[in-house]
Every structure is written in C-alpha cells, then in structure tokens.
Design an enzyme around this catalytic site. Structure first.
Site, PDB file in Angstrom:
ATOM      1  N   ASP A 111       0.899  -1.129  -0.187  1.00 32.24           N
ATOM      2  CA  ASP A 111      -0.193  -0.035   0.035  1.00 32.24           C
ATOM      3  C   ASP A 111       0.801   1.079  -0.061  1.00 32.24           C
ATOM      4  O   ASP A 111       2.322   1.155  -0.207  1.00 32.24           O
ATOM      5  CB  ASP A 111      -0.891  -0.086   1.223  1.00 32.24           C
ATOM      6  CG  ASP A 111      -0.380   0.196   2.643  1.00 32.24           C
ATOM      7  OD1 ASP A 111       1.031   0.262   2.703  1.00 32.24           O
ATOM      8  OD2 ASP A 111      -1.029   0.245   3.452  1.00 32.24           O
ATOM      9  N   CYS A 144       3.036  -3.367   3.970  1.00 34.78           N
ATOM     10  CA  CYS A 144       2.425  -2.245   4.600  1.00 34.78           C
ATOM     11  C   CYS A 144       2.962  -1.646   5.445  1.00 34.78           C
ATOM     12  O   CYS A 144       4.121  -1.791   5.487  1.00 34.78           O
ATOM     13  CB  CYS A 144       0.757  -2.759   4.773  1.00 34.78           C
ATOM     14  SG  CYS A 144       0.754  -3.929   5.985  1.00 34.78           S
ATOM     15  N   THR A 162       2.801  -1.712   8.891  1.00 36.08           N
ATOM     16  CA  THR A 162       3.037  -2.512   9.830  1.00 36.08           C
ATOM     17  C   THR A 162       3.639  -3.941   9.517  1.00 36.08           C
ATOM     18  O   THR A 162       3.947  -4.760  10.129  1.00 36.08           O
ATOM     19  CB  THR A 162       2.201  -2.548  11.031  1.00 36.08           C
ATOM     20  OG1 THR A 162       0.832  -3.074  10.531  1.00 36.08           O
ATOM     21  CG2 THR A 162       1.882  -1.189  11.718  1.00 36.08           C
ATOM     22  N   HIS A 170      10.729 -24.222   8.752  1.00 36.98           N
ATOM     23  CA  HIS A 170       9.515 -24.924   9.316  1.00 36.98           C
ATOM     24  C   HIS A 170       8.128 -24.526   8.793  1.00 36.98           C
ATOM     25  O   HIS A 170       7.307 -25.516   8.797  1.00 36.98           O
ATOM     26  CB  HIS A 170       9.615 -24.481  10.926  1.00 36.98           C
ATOM     27  CG  HIS A 170      10.828 -25.188  11.552  1.00 36.98           C
ATOM     28  ND1 HIS A 170      10.975 -25.340  13.112  1.00 36.98           N
ATOM     29  CD2 HIS A 170      11.727 -25.712  11.430  1.00 36.98           C
ATOM     30  CE1 HIS A 170      11.858 -25.856  13.551  1.00 36.98           C
ATOM     31  NE2 HIS A 170      12.518 -26.016  12.430  1.00 36.98           N
ATOM     32  N   HIS A 216       7.737 -31.249   9.279  1.00 38.81           N
ATOM     33  CA  HIS A 216       6.873 -29.842   9.202  1.00 38.81           C
ATOM     34  C   HIS A 216       6.005 -30.105   8.101  1.00 38.81           C
ATOM     35  O   HIS A 216       5.029 -29.093   8.046  1.00 38.81           O
ATOM     36  CB  HIS A 216       8.239 -29.122   9.033  1.00 38.81           C
ATOM     37  CG  HIS A 216       9.025 -28.801   9.979  1.00 38.81           C
ATOM     38  ND1 HIS A 216       8.728 -28.286  11.212  1.00 38.81           N
ATOM     39  CD2 HIS A 216      10.422 -29.199   9.786  1.00 38.81           C
ATOM     40  CE1 HIS A 216       9.933 -28.524  12.070  1.00 38.81           C
ATOM     41  NE2 HIS A 216      10.839 -28.869  11.339  1.00 38.81           N
TER      42      HIS A 216
HETATM   43  C1  RB5 Z   1      -2.006   2.534   6.631  1.00 39.05           C
HETATM   44  O1  RB5 Z   1      -2.073   3.817   7.119  1.00 39.05           O
HETATM   45  C2  RB5 Z   1      -1.768   1.461   7.574  1.00 39.05           C
HETATM   46  O2  RB5 Z   1      -2.879   1.081   8.048  1.00 39.05           O
HETATM   47  C3  RB5 Z   1      -1.495   0.242   6.688  1.00 39.05           C
HETATM   48  O3  RB5 Z   1      -0.214   0.316   5.822  1.00 39.05           O
HETATM   49  C4  RB5 Z   1      -1.057  -1.018   7.614  1.00 39.05           C
HETATM   50  O4  RB5 Z   1      -0.152  -0.626   8.543  1.00 39.05           O
HETATM   51  C5  RB5 Z   1      -2.118  -1.804   8.060  1.00 39.05           C
HETATM   52  O5  RB5 Z   1      -2.166  -2.932   8.580  1.00 39.05           O
END
Ligand code: RB5
Length: 156
Positions: free
Chosen positions: A12, A69, A71, A102, A137
C-alpha cells in the site's frame, strides 16, 4: 528445486517506498519480479493489494510473494485468508529463516514503518535463500489446508 521467480510484489502507500527499494534489490540480483502495485504514495487500501498478490500465490501462478504495508499486520491478515498461502510477517533475520525452514512461508510480509531498508534487504535475502526442511514440518503445514474456510462464527 522450487522456482522462486517471478516474485509477486505488492504494497500500500505506507509500504510503497520499501517495495520500490526491495524491487530494485531483486532486479539487481537478476531475479524476475512482477509488481502488483500500488504505484505511488497516494493513500490506498492495503486489502486490495494484499488480495492481488495472495490470490496469485494461492492459485499457483507465483510461488513466492512479498507484501509490504505500514506495519505488515494488515497484509498478513489478508494474505492468510487464502488457502495455500502461508504469509509470514518477519522483522528479524531469525524469523525469516525459520518461516522458510519450518513453515515453508510462500509470502514474506514486511512493515515499511517498522524496519529500515537495510534490515529489510537482509530479511529478504535470508527468506529467499533458506530452504524448507520438510520432514515432520510438512504434515504440520498440510493441516492448515484442512481447516474449512467457513469454520468459525456464523453471521446469523
Ligand atoms: C495505513 O495507514 C496502514 O494502516 C497500513 O499500511 C497497515 O499498517 C495496516 O495494517
């Protein structure tokens, strides 16, 4: 030996810069990549790009994918909805190595707002070069695919 390429990439807006960095790194290694977007830092829903990549891996059109993304959490949640996808969110080298050994992870997930690009590069390198150990595994990961998609709470 598993054919790693082409590698499906997706992010994203929050993962866009790291996706571009990792894409350039993979191209430098002469690895083929297919970029499923996003193509700028304009705000988008990570869900849409996670679905694009995870679907291709689930269908077997791509053996490996990398999703990024902010996080890594949202992309992991989306990708692991798909049967045959084993998406691993890894922010350290040991987890990246073990996700292959694994768990035979076929999608690597990174958080562009969590780690720096140099660590991300090391994680990608480790994840690509580490083989699945197989043996005991295999039976464990094959059990994932016996979980019915409809299991869980009903909407009624
Ligand atoms: C975008 O603001 C953020 O929510 C997205 O990149 C991600 O971290 C979502 O899990």
């Amino acid at each position: 030996m598993e054919n790693l390429t082409p590698i499906a990439l997706g992010s994203d807006h929050a993962g866009y810069a790291l996706k571009e960095f990792i894409k350039a790194y993979l191209i430098d290694l002469n690895l083929e990549v297919k970029d499923f977007g996003t193509l700028s830092e304009d705000s988008v829903d990570y869900t849409d790009f996670g679905i694009r990549v995870a679907q291709k891996v689930a269908e077997g059109e791509f053996n490996r994918g990398i999703l990024i993304c902010g996080t890594g959490l949202g992309m992991s949640m989306v990708a692991n909805r798909f049967k045959y996808v084993r998406a691993a969110l890894c922010h350290d080298i040991f987890s990246a190595m073990m996700s292959r050994r694994h768990n035979d992870a076929n999608i690597l997930v990174l958080g562009g707002r969590v780690i720096g690009s140099e660590l991300a590069r090391e994680i990608v390198q480790t994840w690509l070069k580490t083989p699945f150990e197989d043996g005991r595994h295999r039976a464990r990961i094959e059990k994932f695919d016996t979980i019915p998609c409809s299991s869980g709470r009903s909407d009624a």
